[in-house]
Motif scaffolding. Structure first.
Motif, PDB file in Angstrom:
ATOM      1  N   ARG A 107       0.810  -1.221   0.000  1.00 16.13           N
ATOM      2  CA  ARG A 107       0.000   0.000   0.000  1.00 16.13           C
ATOM      3  C   ARG A 107       0.844   1.273   0.000  1.00 16.13           C
ATOM      4  O   ARG A 107       1.783   1.418   0.787  1.00 16.13           O
ATOM      5  N   PHE A 138       1.226   6.305   7.962  1.00 15.42           N
ATOM      6  CA  PHE A 138       0.640   5.707   9.167  1.00 15.42           C
ATOM      7  C   PHE A 138       1.682   5.015  10.036  1.00 15.42           C
ATOM      8  O   PHE A 138       1.578   5.042  11.254  1.00 15.42           O
ATOM      9  N   TYR A 181      -5.449  12.673  11.227  1.00 15.24           N
ATOM     10  CA  TYR A 181      -6.825  12.437  11.667  1.00 15.24           C
ATOM     11  C   TYR A 181      -7.396  13.753  12.214  1.00 15.24           C
ATOM     12  O   TYR A 181      -6.642  14.673  12.538  1.00 15.24           O
ATOM     13  N   ILE A 238     -11.620   2.357  16.134  1.00 17.56           N
ATOM     14  CA  ILE A 238     -10.672   2.726  17.197  1.00 17.56           C
ATOM     15  C   ILE A 238     -10.453   4.245  17.247  1.00 17.56           C
ATOM     16  O   ILE A 238     -10.153   4.798  18.295  1.00 17.56           O
ATOM     17  N   VAL A 277      -9.235   8.810   8.346  1.00 19.56           N
ATOM     18  CA  VAL A 277     -10.310   8.410   9.250  1.00 19.56           C
ATOM     19  C   VAL A 277      -9.986   7.011   9.769  1.00 19.56           C
ATOM     20  O   VAL A 277      -9.680   6.104   8.990  1.00 19.56           O
ATOM     21  N   PHE A 324     -16.703   1.209   9.607  1.00 12.66           N
ATOM     22  CA  PHE A 324     -17.572   0.024   9.726  1.00 12.66           C
ATOM     23  C   PHE A 324     -19.048   0.389   9.710  1.00 12.66           C
ATOM     24  O   PHE A 324     -19.876  -0.297  10.284  1.00 12.66           O
ATOM     25  N   HIS A 347     -11.071   4.726   4.581  1.00 12.46           N
ATOM     26  CA  HIS A 347     -10.727   4.798   6.005  1.00 12.46           C
ATOM     27  C   HIS A 347     -10.190   3.448   6.424  1.00 12.46           C
ATOM     28  O   HIS A 347     -10.625   2.875   7.417  1.00 12.46           O
ATOM     29  N   GLY A 348      -9.271   2.953   5.592  1.00 15.28           N
ATOM     30  CA  GLY A 348      -8.619   1.677   5.858  1.00 15.28           C
ATOM     31  C   GLY A 348      -8.648   0.740   4.670  1.00 15.28           C
ATOM     32  O   GLY A 348      -7.931  -0.256   4.625  1.00 15.28           O
ATOM     33  N   GLY A 351     -10.602  -8.797   8.558  1.00 10.97           N
ATOM     34  CA  GLY A 351     -11.225  -7.846   9.480  1.00 10.97           C
ATOM     35  C   GLY A 351     -12.712  -8.120   9.647  1.00 10.97           C
ATOM     36  O   GLY A 351     -13.255  -8.019  10.756  1.00 10.97           O
ATOM     37  N   HIS A 394       1.010  -6.082   5.251  1.00 11.63           N
ATOM     38  CA  HIS A 394      -0.308  -5.436   5.280  1.00 11.63           C
ATOM     39  C   HIS A 394      -0.908  -5.518   6.692  1.00 11.63           C
ATOM     40  O   HIS A 394      -2.056  -5.901   6.881  1.00 11.63           O
ATOM     41  N   LEU A 433      -1.703  -3.145   8.593  1.00 13.40           N
ATOM     42  CA  LEU A 433      -2.517  -1.994   8.988  1.00 13.40           C
ATOM     43  C   LEU A 433      -3.540  -1.702   7.913  1.00 13.40           C
ATOM     44  O   LEU A 433      -3.317  -1.970   6.736  1.00 13.40           O
ATOM     45  N   GLN A 434      -4.668  -1.181   8.333  1.00 11.89           N
ATOM     46  CA  GLN A 434      -5.664  -0.702   7.366  1.00 11.89           C
ATOM     47  C   GLN A 434      -5.913   0.787   7.608  1.00 11.89           C
ATOM     48  O   GLN A 434      -5.353   1.623   6.929  1.00 11.89           O
ATOM     49  N   CYS A 435      -6.713   1.120   8.626  1.00 13.77           N
ATOM     50  CA  CYS A 435      -6.964   2.558   8.844  1.00 13.77           C
ATOM     51  C   CYS A 435      -5.772   3.249   9.478  1.00 13.77           C
ATOM     52  O   CYS A 435      -5.666   4.463   9.420  1.00 13.77           O
ATOM     53  N   GLY A 436      -4.902   2.497  10.117  1.00 15.82           N
ATOM     54  CA  GLY A 436      -3.671   3.074  10.664  1.00 15.82           C
ATOM     55  C   GLY A 436      -3.782   3.666  12.045  1.00 15.82           C
ATOM     56  O   GLY A 436      -2.779   4.118  12.607  1.00 15.82           O
ATOM     57  N   PHE A 437      -4.977   3.682  12.618  1.00 17.10           N
ATOM     58  CA  PHE A 437      -5.144   4.409  13.881  1.00 17.10           C
ATOM     59  C   PHE A 437      -4.511   3.660  15.051  1.00 17.10           C
ATOM     60  O   PHE A 437      -3.907   4.267  15.926  1.00 17.10           O
ATOM     61  N   THR A 467      -2.114   1.530  14.713  1.00 17.70           N
ATOM     62  CA  THR A 467      -0.794   1.062  14.289  1.00 17.70           C
ATOM     63  C   THR A 467       0.368   1.579  15.143  1.00 17.70           C
ATOM     64  O   THR A 467       1.226   0.785  15.544  1.00 17.70           O
ATOM     65  N   CYS A 520      -7.290  -3.776  17.645  1.00 19.64           N
ATOM     66  CA  CYS A 520      -7.372  -3.372  16.249  1.00 19.64           C
ATOM     67  C   CYS A 520      -8.746  -3.805  15.792  1.00 19.64           C
ATOM     68  O   CYS A 520      -9.177  -4.911  16.084  1.00 19.64           O
ATOM     69  N   ARG A 521      -9.464  -2.948  15.091  1.00 22.88           N
ATOM     70  CA  ARG A 521     -10.807  -3.309  14.643  1.00 22.88           C
ATOM     71  C   ARG A 521     -10.819  -3.625  13.150  1.00 22.88           C
ATOM     72  O   ARG A 521     -11.847  -4.019  12.620  1.00 22.88           O
ATOM     73  N   CYS A 522      -9.666  -3.406  12.462  1.00 22.08           N
ATOM     74  CA  CYS A 522      -9.665  -3.560  10.998  1.00 22.08           C
ATOM     75  C   CYS A 522      -9.129  -4.905  10.524  1.00 22.08           C
ATOM     76  O   CYS A 522      -9.642  -5.465   9.563  1.00 22.08           O
ATOM     77  N   THR A 523      -8.062  -5.386  11.123  1.00 23.87           N
ATOM     78  CA  THR A 523      -7.258  -6.436  10.481  1.00 23.87           C
ATOM     79  C   THR A 523      -7.564  -7.841  10.958  1.00 23.87           C
ATOM     80  O   THR A 523      -7.038  -8.799  10.398  1.00 23.87           O
TER      81      THR A 523
END
Lengths: 790, 155
Positions: free
Chosen positions: A11, A17, A24, A200, A251, A255, A510-511, A684, B96, B98-102, B104, B135-138
């Motif tokens: 990516r 990030f 953000y 999060i 962001v 979800f 946002h991800g 996810g 990979h 991370l997705q949203c990175g928050f 991370t 983590c809520r994304c991965t």
């Protein structure tokens, strides 16, 4: 360059990030910025007798305090609902105002009563505690099935039986008949429990008003910046839309919870004008729990009818859907057009009927949460299928296989017309099941289970096969179904003079990795390096328009809009190239980043054509300079991903704790641009769906208190709750969009909840256990294990 | 009453005046402008605010800035050196993770301590070590692989 589509390209957005350079909303600091704290109702249902802000206003460092009365006095109604579902008898949906701050009555814990704005966040919080609110506490109702009964406490005094609307879909007469003629009927009654999304990054918003230009900027952690601007300007504040810029920068997860237009967005914008300074509000986590849109919360009775051979004859559903205290942006669509229309599943069921009532309760609003309606549909169908297989003494995989819709590609064979309005685009349901069975070594698993049982271990295998609808949607169709918005997507692709490309997309990442996936599409099509493409999103000042990211629509709809612009650029570039090469356009072919005269080595590169478009000295007559096109793509149909998932669990005999031993997911999301990113989306989604099965559930007590109001009380999956997932795919392209893609954001969430529940019940079936309420905590599992005198 | 504090953050000396109640994470974000450290829950549950204080991974939303007086702090901004990514940063990118990175930055800082204590962890040990971070994304799948990547790179 070239051949980028289908590659697991790393990516391009990662670096900011992983080095702490993300941007953000809460990271943004503006000179003169103030901080807001919202005073929220601690009661689910209470009359607001008096609000005294004098002590808070007198506190050092406080800039202003506003209450619900200020908004009422300013004539500001509230945030609107974007979807209208009318009653079966034609009566209009009951749609109460959703105030920015409440003046008369609080209707759920967390309803905003006042806002305190101060020089820093600590002062704002101190002063918020000095706002004195006198409440008269009233009885509350939180369960939708209770709320619609005569005599239940009313959420809105003028809405009888707390009913927003009732709704049905399918053929009731044919369905009832199917049940009368059935050889076997399987029935389940259950609650598809309420979930709290918990991105999060807490929601955050900054309002900025410029007195000189009378323009506003809203920074908001949204999946949907253009729609927020439209709703806020046109339906809430009456501000001219062109005077408002909405920016949704990085962001931190959504979800679904960040699709909707929230009161806090209006608060910071309106307050920024009143005090003529920027206002920032960032949710504390307990505010996220109380006010981020929740998901699910259906009370359902589901029945399936079969003949002697195990062929499905009918499906009959009765659901009470909880809307919460108000109607959130897309709330009415979730239990209806995103749920009832999916009840065909991937089976040939000839008769289907759903009867649904949408109820107001004294709880936070419920709206789209990852999957939005489709997980609820897949859950009831797939729980019924596994239960029916057990009751009829059939193998659950074989019962499914028997009832599958045969393969159809939507090209040679037509799409499949369901009994519940939708027409599936393409599918090969037996294909995904076969692959999943093979990957799992199903035969071996059953043998292992037999052995485990002999050894006294409790092992279970659960299935879930599903189809979902993504890529929402043809605008005319959703308009006819009550949507108050179109659901197309927009893109602008701008080739710069040097041949570099900037893409402006109305989808919002946002991800999801759009900055990579969309760049792959553009670079591949133009035959240029990936690093020559930049993707811009989330800013109404630069992106032409956008309908945002939700419902797994970014690639199928947003990517298709980009493809339209790519084709326009290729066509115009071809005309410029033909002029430069002194030939006809028909004599040219475009490949590897250059236009070549067929059968010769005469060619002109993408960069030269780009430069010529902006320095048009030697240029085709009548051709406009420049190389940039905006496009709007309105899909011809939804897209219909599908898949087959298998969960393997083992249950601790002593504690009832469920351990997920293996999870096999085979999905078909059509063509895949970046397999690595698609796999990540599946992982996810699985985590959230498995979370619902085993861990997560919002609990309100009888007074309407949110008992699961923190991360300590609401259990989300942690790293040690999962094994490594086994993920694979089949590919059945979407026949009606230019990329052949279907969407991958929600598959995991939709499929995994029933797969895991089915596995647990499979494990416990020798003990006579037929069902366990979700989340299947050790306590509930242990009780179920012991309920039959085991 | 404000207190003078000073600490070393990512190798640089910082000092400032804070109220005793100011959280370390707010000092880092608001006073020092290092916004790579995130706040996800304010209650020590999510781990997004994890930093290194004197070499130990701590959740900076649960430490007062004054408690960090004289401390050596490392935040996510201090992980790369001379433009070269730390193996964990590289691992999150390559796998990979991370997705949203928050989450991370907190994940990476927690993993620093995890690998310091156990340079060659099993999958189960990595999962256990990351239990304090949401983590809520991965679905954590690729985060585990990212830590494995860094472990093998550092070996």
């Amino acid at each position: 360059m070239g051949n980028l589509i289908g590659q697991s390209v790393k990516r391009v957005e990662d670096k900011r990030f992983i080095t702490g350079k993300g941007n953000y909303v809460d990271d943004i600091k503006i000179p003169g910025m103030t901080y807001a704290q919202i005073v929220r109702s601690p009661y689910a249902h209470a009359k607001i007798v008096k609000v005294d802000t004098s002590k808070a206003e007198a506190h050092a460092g406080v800039v202003a305090v506003f209450t619900g009365k200020d908004f009422a006095d300013a004539g500001i109604g509230g945030v609107p609902c974007g979807w209208q579902v009318d009653f079966k008898n034609g009566d209009t949906m009951r749609e109460p105002p959703h105030p920015i701050l409440v003046a008369d009555k609080a209707r759920h814990v967390g309803d905003g009563v006042a806002i305190v704005i101060a020089e820093d966040r600590y002062i704002a919080k101190d002063a918020s505690e000095l706002v004195e609110v006198e409440y008269e506490v009233l009885d509350a109702v939180t369960n939708p099935a209770e709320a619609i009964k005569e005599g239940a406490p009313l959420v809105h005094d003028d809405i009888p039986n707390n009913t927003s609307f009732d709704w049905e879909l399918g053929d009731k007469v044919a369905t009832d008949e199917a049940f009368e003629n059935a050889h076997h009927i399987t029935t389940l009654e259950f609650v598809n429990q309420r979930l709290i999304p918990n991105a999060i990054e807490p929601r955050s918003a900054i309002g900025l008003y410029n007195e000189a230009t009378e323009e506003y900027t809203l920074y908001t952690s949204s999946q949907n910046p253009h729609l927020i601007r439209l709703l806020m300007c046109a339906f809430v504040l009456g501000i001219p839309e062109h005077k408002v810029r909405v920016v949704s920068p990085d962001v931190g997860g959504g979800f679904g919870s960040k699709i909707h237009h929230y009161t806090e967005e209006v608060l910071v914008i309106w307050c920024s004008k009143q005090i003529n300074r920027p206002v920032k509000w960032t949710a504390e986590r307990n505010e996220s729990f109380m006010t981020d849109c929740h998901g699910r919360d259906h009370v359902t009775k589901a029945e399936m009818a079969f003949d002697e051979e195990g062929m499905l004859l009918g499906l009959r559903i009765n659901t009470k859907a909880n809307m919460g205290a108000y109607l959130s942006t897309f709330a009415p669509a979730v239990p209806t057009y995103l749920h009832g229309t999916l009840l065909q599943g991937l089976y040939t069921t000839p008769a289907i009927h759903i009867d649904l009532t949408a109820a107001f309760t004294h709880t936070n609003v419920v709206d789209a949460y990852r999957g939005a309606g489709r997980p609820e549909a897949a859950f009831l169908i797939e729980r019924l299928m596994d239960t029916a297989a057990r009751e009829m003494n059939m193998d659950p995989a074989e019962l499914r296989r028997k009832n599958f819709i045969p393969p159809f590609d939507g090209v040679e064979q037509p799409g499949y017309q369901t009994q519940v309005a939708l027409q599936y685009d393409s599918g090969n349901y037996e294909g995904v099941l076969n692959k999943a069975l093979e990957l799992a070594d199903y035969k071996g698993l059953r043998e292992e289970q037999k052995k485990a049982r002999e050894e006294g271990r409790i092992m279970g295998i659960g299935f879930s096969t599903y189809v979902e609808a993504c890529g929402i949607a043809p605008s005319a169709l959703v308009g006819a179904l009550g949507a108050r918005a179109g659901l197309y997507e927009a893109a602008n692709v701008r080739v710069e003079p040097t041949g570099k490309v900037t893409v402006f997309t109305g989808s919002h990442s946002h991800g999801q990795g759009h900055e990579t996936t969309f760049a792959q599409i553009v670079a591949d099509n133009f035959g240029i390096p990936l690093e020559d493409v930049k993707v811009v999103h989330g800013d109404t000042a630069s992106v032409p328009f956008g309908m945002g990211t939700y419902g797994s629509r970014s690639l199928a709809v947003g990517g298709s809009a980009i493809m339209l612009s790519i084709e326009k650029i290729k066509a115009k570039g071809g005309r410029i190239a033909a002029h430069l090469l002194e030939c006809s356009v028909d004599d040219l072919e475009f490949a590897d980043g250059k236009w070549t005269v067929k059968g010769t080595d005469k060619s002109v590169g993408f960069g030269d054509v780009s430069l010529t478009a902006y320095v048009p000295h030697n240029y085709p007559d009548g051709e406009e300079p420049g190389l940039e096109f905006s496009s709007f793509y309105d899909p011809a149909n939804f897209t219909f991903p599908f898949g087959a998932h298998i969960a393997v669990v083992e249950i601790d005999k002593e504690t009832g704790k469920v351990e997920l031993k293996r999870y096999i997911a085979v999905d078909d999301v059509g063509n895949v641009i970046n397999p690595m990113i698609v796999d990540g989306q599946v992982h996810g989604g699985l985590a959230q769906g498995i979370g619902q099965a085993l861990l997560e559930g919002a609990v309100y007590d009888e007074a309407g208190q949110l008992l699961t109001g923190s991360m300590l009380d609401y259990t989300m999956p942690r790293a040690d709750d999962f094994p490594m997932f086994e993920v694979d795919r089949t590919v059945t392209p979407c026949p009606h969009n230019p990329l052949g893609v279907k969407g991958a954001g929600e598959t995991g969430t939709i499929a995994s909840t029933p797969a895991v529940v089915n596995a647990v019940i499979d494990a416990l079936s020798p003990m006579g256990v037929k069902d366990i309420r979700m989340p299947m905590t050790p306590e509930r599992v242990w009780k179920a294990m012991h309920q039959n005198g085991n | 009453m404000k207190h003078s504090i000073s600490m070393t953050v990512n190798g640089k000396e910082y000092s400032g005046e804070v109220e005793p109640r100011v959280l370390l994470v707010h000092f880092i974000r608001d006073h020092l402008g290092l916004t790579g450290t995130h706040i996800g829950c304010d209650t020590t549950q999510c781990g997004a605010c994890t930093i290194l204080m004197d070499g130990a991974a701590i959740k900076s939303c649960t430490v007062f800035a004054v408690q960090a007086e004289g401390a050596q702090i490392t935040t996510i901004e201090g992980m790369a050196s001379n433009g070269e990514l730390h193996p964990l940063q590289e691992g999150f990118h390559e796998e990979h993770g991370l997705q949203c990175g928050f989450c991370t930055p907190g994940m990476i800082m927690t993993s620093v301590e995890l690998l310091n204590q156990n340079p060659n962890p099993t999958e189960a040990e990595i999962r256990h070590g990351l239990e304090g971070n949401y983590c809520r994304c991965t679905g954590y799948h690729n985060i585990v692989k990212a830590v494995q990547y860094a472990a093998s790179k550092q070996a």
